[in-house]
Design an enzyme around this catalytic site. Sequence first.
Site, PDB file in Angstrom:
ATOM      1  N   GLN A 135       3.506  50.727   3.197  1.00 19.91           N
ATOM      2  CA  GLN A 135       4.006  49.425   3.955  1.00 19.91           C
ATOM      3  C   GLN A 135       5.164  49.759   5.112  1.00 19.91           C
ATOM      4  O   GLN A 135       5.400  49.224   5.860  1.00 19.91           O
ATOM      5  CB  GLN A 135       4.112  49.150   2.885  1.00 19.91           C
ATOM      6  N   SER A 136       6.449  51.063   4.524  1.00 19.46           N
ATOM      7  CA  SER A 136       7.337  50.969   5.323  1.00 19.46           C
ATOM      8  C   SER A 136       7.514  51.086   6.914  1.00 19.46           C
ATOM      9  O   SER A 136       8.104  50.097   7.321  1.00 19.46           O
ATOM     10  CB  SER A 136       8.016  52.163   4.309  1.00 19.46           C
TER      11      SER A 136
ATOM     12  N   LYS B 149       8.442  62.308  -3.169  1.00 22.17           N
ATOM     13  CA  LYS B 149       7.603  60.927  -2.936  1.00 22.17           C
ATOM     14  C   LYS B 149       8.748  59.277  -3.434  1.00 22.17           C
ATOM     15  O   LYS B 149       8.728  59.781  -4.518  1.00 22.17           O
ATOM     16  CB  LYS B 149       6.252  61.024  -3.720  1.00 22.17           C
TER      17      LYS B 149
ATOM     18  N   ASP C 124      10.048  48.998   1.000  1.00 24.90           N
ATOM     19  CA  ASP C 124       9.217  49.219   2.017  1.00 24.90           C
ATOM     20  C   ASP C 124       9.566  48.293   3.366  1.00 24.90           C
ATOM     21  O   ASP C 124       9.790  49.359   4.394  1.00 24.90           O
ATOM     22  CB  ASP C 124       8.133  48.890   1.537  1.00 24.90           C
TER      23      ASP C 124
ATOM     24  N   GLY D 187      27.819  34.835  -3.945  1.00 17.43           N
ATOM     25  CA  GLY D 187      28.865  34.308  -3.060  1.00 17.43           C
ATOM     26  C   GLY D 187      29.694  33.614  -3.667  1.00 17.43           C
ATOM     27  O   GLY D 187      30.325  33.307  -5.061  1.00 17.43           O
ATOM     28  N   GLY D 188      30.669  33.793  -2.926  1.00 14.60           N
ATOM     29  CA  GLY D 188      32.186  32.926  -3.181  1.00 14.60           C
ATOM     30  C   GLY D 188      32.149  31.279  -4.013  1.00 14.60           C
ATOM     31  O   GLY D 188      32.094  30.724  -3.686  1.00 14.60           O
TER      32      GLY D 188
HETATM   33  N1  COA Z   1      -5.109  64.338   9.846  1.00 19.73           N
HETATM   34  C1  COA Z   1      -5.144  65.083   9.280  1.00 19.73           C
HETATM   35  N2  COA Z   1      -4.415  64.986   7.686  1.00 19.73           N
HETATM   36  C2  COA Z   1      -3.817  63.901   7.803  1.00 19.73           C
HETATM   37  C3  COA Z   1      -3.793  62.705   9.189  1.00 19.73           C
HETATM   38  C4  COA Z   1      -5.014  62.752   9.541  1.00 19.73           C
HETATM   39  N3  COA Z   1      -5.067  61.920  10.509  1.00 19.73           N
HETATM   40  N4  COA Z   1      -2.883  62.303   8.194  1.00 19.73           N
HETATM   41  C5  COA Z   1      -2.961  62.487   7.150  1.00 19.73           C
HETATM   42  N5  COA Z   1      -2.748  63.402   7.114  1.00 19.73           N
HETATM   43  C6  COA Z   1      -2.090  64.439   5.582  1.00 19.73           C
HETATM   44  C7  COA Z   1      -1.008  64.782   6.104  1.00 19.73           C
HETATM   45  O1  COA Z   1      -0.993  65.731   6.371  1.00 19.73           O
HETATM   46  C8  COA Z   1      -1.162  64.806   4.336  1.00 19.73           C
HETATM   47  O2  COA Z   1      -1.238  66.401   4.072  1.00 19.73           O
HETATM   48  P1  COA Z   1      -0.365  68.178   3.250  1.00 19.73           P
HETATM   49  O3  COA Z   1       0.398  67.594   2.465  1.00 19.73           O
HETATM   50  O4  COA Z   1      -1.408  68.780   2.970  1.00 19.73           O
HETATM   51  O5  COA Z   1       0.507  67.884   4.428  1.00 19.73           O
HETATM   52  C9  COA Z   1      -1.431  63.912   3.362  1.00 19.73           C
HETATM   53  O6  COA Z   1      -2.912  63.813   4.743  1.00 19.73           O
HETATM   54  C10 COA Z   1      -0.795  62.639   2.722  1.00 19.73           C
HETATM   55  O7  COA Z   1       0.361  62.650   3.461  1.00 19.73           O
HETATM   56  P2  COA Z   1       1.527  62.347   2.380  1.00 19.73           P
HETATM   57  O8  COA Z   1       2.105  61.489   2.796  1.00 19.73           O
HETATM   58  O9  COA Z   1       1.890  63.205   0.619  1.00 19.73           O
HETATM   59  O10 COA Z   1       0.549  61.017   1.475  1.00 19.73           O
HETATM   60  P3  COA Z   1       0.407  60.415  -0.055  1.00 19.73           P
HETATM   61  O11 COA Z   1      -0.674  59.121  -0.134  1.00 19.73           O
HETATM   62  O12 COA Z   1       0.498  61.542  -1.481  1.00 19.73           O
HETATM   63  O13 COA Z   1       1.848  59.514   0.046  1.00 19.73           O
HETATM   64  C11 COA Z   1       3.861  58.759  -0.156  1.00 19.73           C
HETATM   65  C12 COA Z   1       1.822  59.058  -0.057  1.00 19.73           C
HETATM   66  C13 COA Z   1       4.398  57.115   0.140  1.00 19.73           C
HETATM   67  C14 COA Z   1       3.936  58.332  -1.797  1.00 19.73           C
HETATM   68  C15 COA Z   1       4.512  59.718   0.874  1.00 19.73           C
HETATM   69  O14 COA Z   1       3.806  59.386   1.981  1.00 19.73           O
HETATM   70  C16 COA Z   1       6.025  59.396   1.072  1.00 19.73           C
HETATM   71  O15 COA Z   1       6.486  59.447  -0.158  1.00 19.73           O
HETATM   72  N6  COA Z   1       6.224  58.939   2.030  1.00 19.73           N
HETATM   73  C17 COA Z   1       7.593  58.667   2.374  1.00 19.73           C
HETATM   74  C18 COA Z   1       8.592  57.281   1.357  1.00 19.73           C
HETATM   75  C19 COA Z   1       7.693  56.000   2.195  1.00 19.73           C
HETATM   76  O16 COA Z   1       7.433  55.849   3.040  1.00 19.73           O
HETATM   77  N7  COA Z   1       7.301  55.550   0.417  1.00 19.73           N
HETATM   78  C20 COA Z   1       6.468  53.788   1.254  1.00 19.73           C
HETATM   79  C21 COA Z   1       5.524  54.032   1.421  1.00 19.73           C
HETATM   80  S1  COA Z   1       4.979  52.570   1.663  1.00 19.73           S
END
Ligand code: COA
Length: 477
Positions: free
Chosen positions: A68-69, A187, A219, A298-299
């Site tokens: 979402q973010s 995360k 987000d 607020g005020g």
């Molecule tokens: N091709 C190949 N690999 C891909 C890809 C693509 N097109 N797109 C994504 N990936 C891989 C990434 O390289 C990563 O792999 P790695 O960990 O082996 O290096 C993996 O997919 C997923 O990335 P990740 O961001 O860790 O996903 P997640 O589902 O485990 O975590 C979140 C999700 C949201 C918790 C995490 O992304 C996060 O903390 N983001 C930052 C804060 C944020 O925006 N949070 C709010 C989300 S609404």
Amino acid sequence: MATESKRQKPKSRAAAKKPARKVVKLASAKKPAKKANGNGLPKPSNKPYGQAGLALQGVRILDFTHVQSGPTCTQLLAYMGADVIKVERPGAGDITRGQLRDVPGADSLYFTMLNGSKRSITIDSKHPKGMDILNRLIKTCDILVENFAPGALDRMGLTWEYIHKLNPRMIVASVKGFGPGPYEDCKVYENVAQCAGGAASTTGFREGPPLVTSAQIGDSGTGLHLALGIVSALYQRIRTGRGQRVLCAMQDGVLNLTRVKLRDQQRLAHGPLTEYSQFGEGVPFGVAVPRAGNDSGGGQPGWIVKCRGWESDPDAYLYFITQAPVWNEICDVIGEPGWKTDPDFATPKARLPRLKQIFARIEQFTMTMTKFEAMDLFNKHDVPCGPILSMKEIAEEQSLRATGTVVEVDHPTRGKYLTVGNPVKLSDSPADVRRSPLLGEHTEEILSKVLGYNGAQIAEIKASGAITAPDKSKAAA
Ligand code: COA
């Protein structure tokens, strides 16, 4: 800014006869805009307002966002006219496509309402040919936006140093849960940010536990902050000619939106917070800002009061603000004219310890009418108040449709759905609100028209597995 290769005209006849070349133009190599007058500024357009193109027309975004973010940010920039190319993993795509599904087999509303007006390309970033495609995209885009977990972009090989060398004009914008510090590697999802940013400890009722709000301030709130960072960096790039990194931590974004509570934290050192109803109830304050229920923050004191039908309708309520300049009108309308001169009620300061009594009396009055009748009546007297609108009422509200804040779009697999349009209205740039793309819907179009690959090259890329889902039957064999 980015230009599509099809728009680049050959310089000579000979050049025109040559087979299509891979045309990848560095954003930094583009010619400066024509200077139309002495001071170097373009002349004001003489086109009618709304017909001079969209605000971010010509800006191309490599969108590596998910959930979402990040998608909130890039969707808003797409509404403003940017060409947003969403890169998704072949066969899987953004995880939200399949989350909270309401129509079997169709992209969820979670996805469709956050990815409108974008194009989708599937690329396996861990495949060598996938990386070739990404390199070309980096060269031709102005901005890369991502919100992977910390370190994920670097693990793909897309470090800031690498990107900056490939395209010195590129802006690299990231959302992370936390900024540099003890939690930078964590995360983070919405509610974690609401808790870590100070919102949850100050939301809810004093007697209850901390509460998260349904507004996605972690987000979507951080996505909006990121969008501001990006357009600021774009503006600075006009002067400096180079890109920069933009980082928004969700904790920081939430805190920015909860700043009034950090204000109150510091005020606590100088005595009780007299506008909190807790003060009037004689409950002592502790060391940290307490939860304040529906106090206004607020005020001008405010509270939520019941209206007719509250026993069966969970949203039959009105937010009522006892704004000081209209106090006399409020007293007359609710039938308490004596409060206008009574020393216990006549001044804002005198009223502070009596807020509970005051709102109980107002509620006695508003319970005799619907929230809309109450709104109409008090508005005539300039009293700031607002009905508690349910999501059903918002979905049906015609004025929100008329302004484009709620928009109905048509989708090939799920049919018509409502989405939230652009809440920011620009007088010369109408919002471009379109449906979300299917997974990989624009892969070939982008490969050929944006990146200049020819048919044979695209066929080779397809066969390599860089843009298609792995063949499970082969893996099993
Ligand atoms: N091709 C190949 N690999 C891909 C890809 C693509 N097109 N797109 C994504 N990936 C891989 C990434 O390289 C990563 O792999 P790695 O960990 O082996 O290096 C993996 O997919 C997923 O990335 P990740 O961001 O860790 O996903 P997640 O589902 O485990 O975590 C979140 C999700 C949201 C918790 C995490 O992304 C996060 O903390 N983001 C930052 C804060 C944020 O925006 N949070 C709010 C989300 S609404």
